[in-house]
Design an enzyme around this catalytic site. Structure first.
Site, PDB file in Angstrom:
ATOM      1  N   HIS A   9       0.918  -1.183  -0.120  1.00  0.00           N
ATOM      2  CA  HIS A   9       0.129   0.017  -0.059  1.00  0.00           C
ATOM      3  C   HIS A   9       0.709   1.368   0.025  1.00  0.00           C
ATOM      4  O   HIS A   9       1.784   1.448   0.890  1.00  0.00           O
ATOM      5  CB  HIS A   9      -0.870   0.112   1.208  1.00  0.00           C
ATOM      6  CG  HIS A   9      -2.062  -1.029   1.178  1.00  0.00           C
ATOM      7  ND1 HIS A   9      -3.080  -0.803   2.050  1.00  0.00           N
ATOM      8  CD2 HIS A   9      -2.043  -2.135   0.357  1.00  0.00           C
ATOM      9  CE1 HIS A   9      -3.939  -1.826   1.500  1.00  0.00           C
ATOM     10  NE2 HIS A   9      -3.377  -2.803   0.824  1.00  0.00           N
ATOM     11  N   LYS A  47       2.392  -0.611  14.903  1.00  0.00           N
ATOM     12  CA  LYS A  47       3.774  -0.453  15.096  1.00  0.00           C
ATOM     13  C   LYS A  47       4.190  -1.760  16.012  1.00  0.00           C
ATOM     14  O   LYS A  47       5.406  -2.009  15.920  1.00  0.00           O
ATOM     15  CB  LYS A  47       4.297   0.685  15.998  1.00  0.00           C
ATOM     16  CG  LYS A  47       4.347   1.860  15.195  1.00  0.00           C
ATOM     17  CD  LYS A  47       5.270   1.992  14.263  1.00  0.00           C
ATOM     18  CE  LYS A  47       5.145   3.131  13.206  1.00  0.00           C
ATOM     19  NZ  LYS A  47       5.196   2.519  11.862  1.00  0.00           N
ATOM     20  N   TYR A  96      -8.670   4.848   8.194  1.00  0.00           N
ATOM     21  CA  TYR A  96      -8.749   5.309   9.487  1.00  0.00           C
ATOM     22  C   TYR A  96      -9.766   6.421   9.598  1.00  0.00           C
ATOM     23  O   TYR A  96      -9.610   7.450   9.382  1.00  0.00           O
ATOM     24  CB  TYR A  96      -7.482   5.807  10.136  1.00  0.00           C
ATOM     25  CG  TYR A  96      -6.461   4.794  10.148  1.00  0.00           C
ATOM     26  CD1 TYR A  96      -5.633   4.592   9.013  1.00  0.00           C
ATOM     27  CD2 TYR A  96      -5.993   4.346  11.519  1.00  0.00           C
ATOM     28  CE1 TYR A  96      -4.649   3.643   9.289  1.00  0.00           C
ATOM     29  CE2 TYR A  96      -5.087   3.337  11.539  1.00  0.00           C
ATOM     30  CZ  TYR A  96      -4.190   2.963  10.337  1.00  0.00           C
ATOM     31  OH  TYR A  96      -3.312   2.025  10.662  1.00  0.00           O
ATOM     32  N   TYR A 154       4.645   6.418  10.064  1.00  0.00           N
ATOM     33  CA  TYR A 154       3.886   5.079   9.845  1.00  0.00           C
ATOM     34  C   TYR A 154       4.667   4.187   9.004  1.00  0.00           C
ATOM     35  O   TYR A 154       4.668   2.918   9.316  1.00  0.00           O
ATOM     36  CB  TYR A 154       2.547   5.633   8.982  1.00  0.00           C
ATOM     37  CG  TYR A 154       1.470   4.672   8.572  1.00  0.00           C
ATOM     38  CD1 TYR A 154       0.632   4.541   9.931  1.00  0.00           C
ATOM     39  CD2 TYR A 154       1.483   3.846   7.807  1.00  0.00           C
ATOM     40  CE1 TYR A 154      -0.340   3.480   9.806  1.00  0.00           C
ATOM     41  CE2 TYR A 154       0.516   2.859   7.718  1.00  0.00           C
ATOM     42  CZ  TYR A 154      -0.503   2.708   8.668  1.00  0.00           C
ATOM     43  OH  TYR A 154      -1.349   1.858   8.671  1.00  0.00           O
ATOM     44  N   PRO A 183      -2.717  -0.310  18.894  1.00  0.00           N
ATOM     45  CA  PRO A 183      -2.611  -0.612  17.606  1.00  0.00           C
ATOM     46  C   PRO A 183      -2.754   0.395  16.491  1.00  0.00           C
ATOM     47  O   PRO A 183      -2.695   0.251  15.130  1.00  0.00           O
ATOM     48  CB  PRO A 183      -3.724  -1.804  17.296  1.00  0.00           C
ATOM     49  CG  PRO A 183      -4.782  -1.348  18.420  1.00  0.00           C
ATOM     50  CD  PRO A 183      -3.981  -0.686  19.686  1.00  0.00           C
TER      51      PRO A 183
HETATM   52  C1  PHB Z   1      -4.840  -4.620  10.846  1.00  0.00           C
HETATM   53  O1  PHB Z   1      -5.091  -4.887   9.354  1.00  0.00           O
HETATM   54  O2  PHB Z   1      -4.948  -5.749  11.516  1.00  0.00           O
HETATM   55  C2  PHB Z   1      -4.560  -3.361  11.309  1.00  0.00           C
HETATM   56  C3  PHB Z   1      -3.996  -2.181  10.459  1.00  0.00           C
HETATM   57  C4  PHB Z   1      -3.919  -1.052  10.786  1.00  0.00           C
HETATM   58  C5  PHB Z   1      -3.430  -0.898  12.262  1.00  0.00           C
HETATM   59  C6  PHB Z   1      -4.095  -1.840  13.275  1.00  0.00           C
HETATM   60  C7  PHB Z   1      -4.257  -3.200  12.723  1.00  0.00           C
HETATM   61  O3  PHB Z   1      -3.297   0.225  12.634  1.00  0.00           O
END
Ligand code: PHB
Length: 386
Positions: free
Chosen positions: A72, A296, A200, A384, A292
């Site tokens: 991505h 990270k 997000y 990120y 999460p």
């Molecule tokens: C996930 O795909 O499980 C995932 C993706 C982004 C995050 C946390 C978990 O910030």
């Protein structure tokens, strides 16, 4: 039994450490309380930084990841009903790869066992001894017998609830912690991807995240009460909540599907300093936890192990302890950067039920700044991608 390094815990940190030590000519034994089936089925996060991917590929355990992972080049921040893209690759030259943590585990278990590596599953009552001596030991029960491994070093890779960290006398460790008044409700769904990039979303009802696993399976999360009961969330209520929080003025729509896995994840920030006591070195969640939101956790574990494996290999090659002495400080530098970033993303994107309208306006202003200022977008992007 004798070995050079005994590794407590067969998560990503322990398994990768064992693999990198093997490539550097250092012998290890891994012990794990769970079974191989359990560790290979535990659902965790799935975002790998470019540096994590590069390390796995360079150490010849990234072949399936390169074939099946999804690269991505951006993420979407959604708030006030609008989507804004953070162009990770345009801003930083780097990308992230979506590939589930338990797939990384499967790849690592396979590469270790194929090379004759020793992983002892389903051990009970592990205890660490003589950590401040040159000959530390680990004792445990397995198949009804007591076993003892003597090593020159112990690597504590057994996660937040493992025995390694509490084996450090409390006067030799300092702990930093923060918990959050919310958790994440996570689901796996049989559906095609609704979005090409992770979303997000900040919403008055709370945070939501749209991630992916494969063309057939999607990973979705939404902020919930950490004490919430899974039974209080029938499928229809989950979808209503996700649709509400992901609502937008752009005609985008979330595809529903059969929910086949669900769980609630606690959110906390935690660091122990130093990450060493005598001959015990901590790596991964045994030493630090991040919420999460910054994706990270696994990447920090990989960074610890990158630093620790090269320090151990150097020690066994030339009896040079310099790099081992620097391990904790070197690893902690990156840990604290990720702690800050994860706390910042969490604070900006979630709904705080005790928050004032003033704080909420500040959150919106910060989000607006991130998506409209190249400097602030770059700050997010470079953290990120790692
Ligand atoms: C996930 O795909 O499980 C995932 C993706 C982004 C995050 C946390 C978990 O910030």
């Amino acid at each position: 039994m004798k070995t050079q390094v005994v590794i407590v815990g067969a998560g990503p940190a322990g398994l990768l450490l064992s693999h990198l030590l093997h490539l550097g000519g250092v012998d290890s034994v891994v012990i794990e309380t769970r079974s191989r089936q359990e560790i290979e089925a535990t659902i965790r996060a799935g975002v790998l930084e470019q540096g994590t991917v590069d390390l796995l590929v360079d150490s010849r355990v990234g072949e399936r990841l390169q074939r099946e992972g999804f690269v991505h080049e951006g993420i979407i921040l959604r708030f006030a009903g609008r989507s804004h893209r953070i162009a990770l690759t345009e801003l930083t030259g780097r990308a992230i790869t979506v590939y589930a943590q338990h797939e990384v585990i499967k790849d690592l278990v396979k590469v270790r066992l194929d090379a004759g590596g020793k992983i002892l599953f389903e051990v009970k009552h592990a205890a660490l001894y003589d950590l401040d001596s040159p000959a530390p030991q680990v004792r445990f029960h397995r198949e009804g017998k007591v076993h003892e491994i003597e090593a020159q070093f112990v690597a504590g890779c057994d996660g937040f609830h493992g025995v390694s960290r509490p084996s450090i006398p409390s006067r030799h460790r300092q702990e930093f912690a923060r918990s959050y008044p919310f958790g994440w409700f996570g689901i796996l769904v049989e559906a095609p991807p609704s979005t090409a990039e992770l979303i997000y979303a900040h919403h008055e009802r709370g945070f939501a995240l749209v991630s992916t696993r494969s063309p057939q399976i999607q990973r979705l999360y939404f902020q919930c009460d950490p004490q919430d009961d899974l039974k209080a969330w029938p499928d229809a209520r989950i979808w209503d909540e996700l649709h509400a929080r992901l609502a937008n003025a752009e005609g985008w729509k979330l595809d529903e599907g059969r929910i086949f896995q669900r769980g609630i994840i606690a959110m906390r920030s935690f660091v122990v300093e130093p990450m060493r006591y005598g001959r015990l070195f901590l790596a991964g969640d045994a030493a630090h936890i991040v919420p999460p939101t910054g994706a990270k956790g696994l990447n920090l574990a990989v960074n610890d192990v990158r630093v620790l494996s090269s320090a151990l290999v150097q020690y066994f090659k030339s009896k040079d302890e310099q790099a081992l002495k620097g391990y904790s400080a070197t690893a902690l530098k990156r840990v604290w950067r990720a702690e800050h970033f994860s706390w910042w993303m969490t604070s900006m994107l979630h709904r705080f039920h005790d928050g004032t309208p003033f704080q909420h306006r500040l959150q919106l202003s910060e989000l607006d700044y991130v998506v409209n200022s190249k400097a602030k977008a770059l700050t997010l992007a470079e953290n990120y991608v790692g």
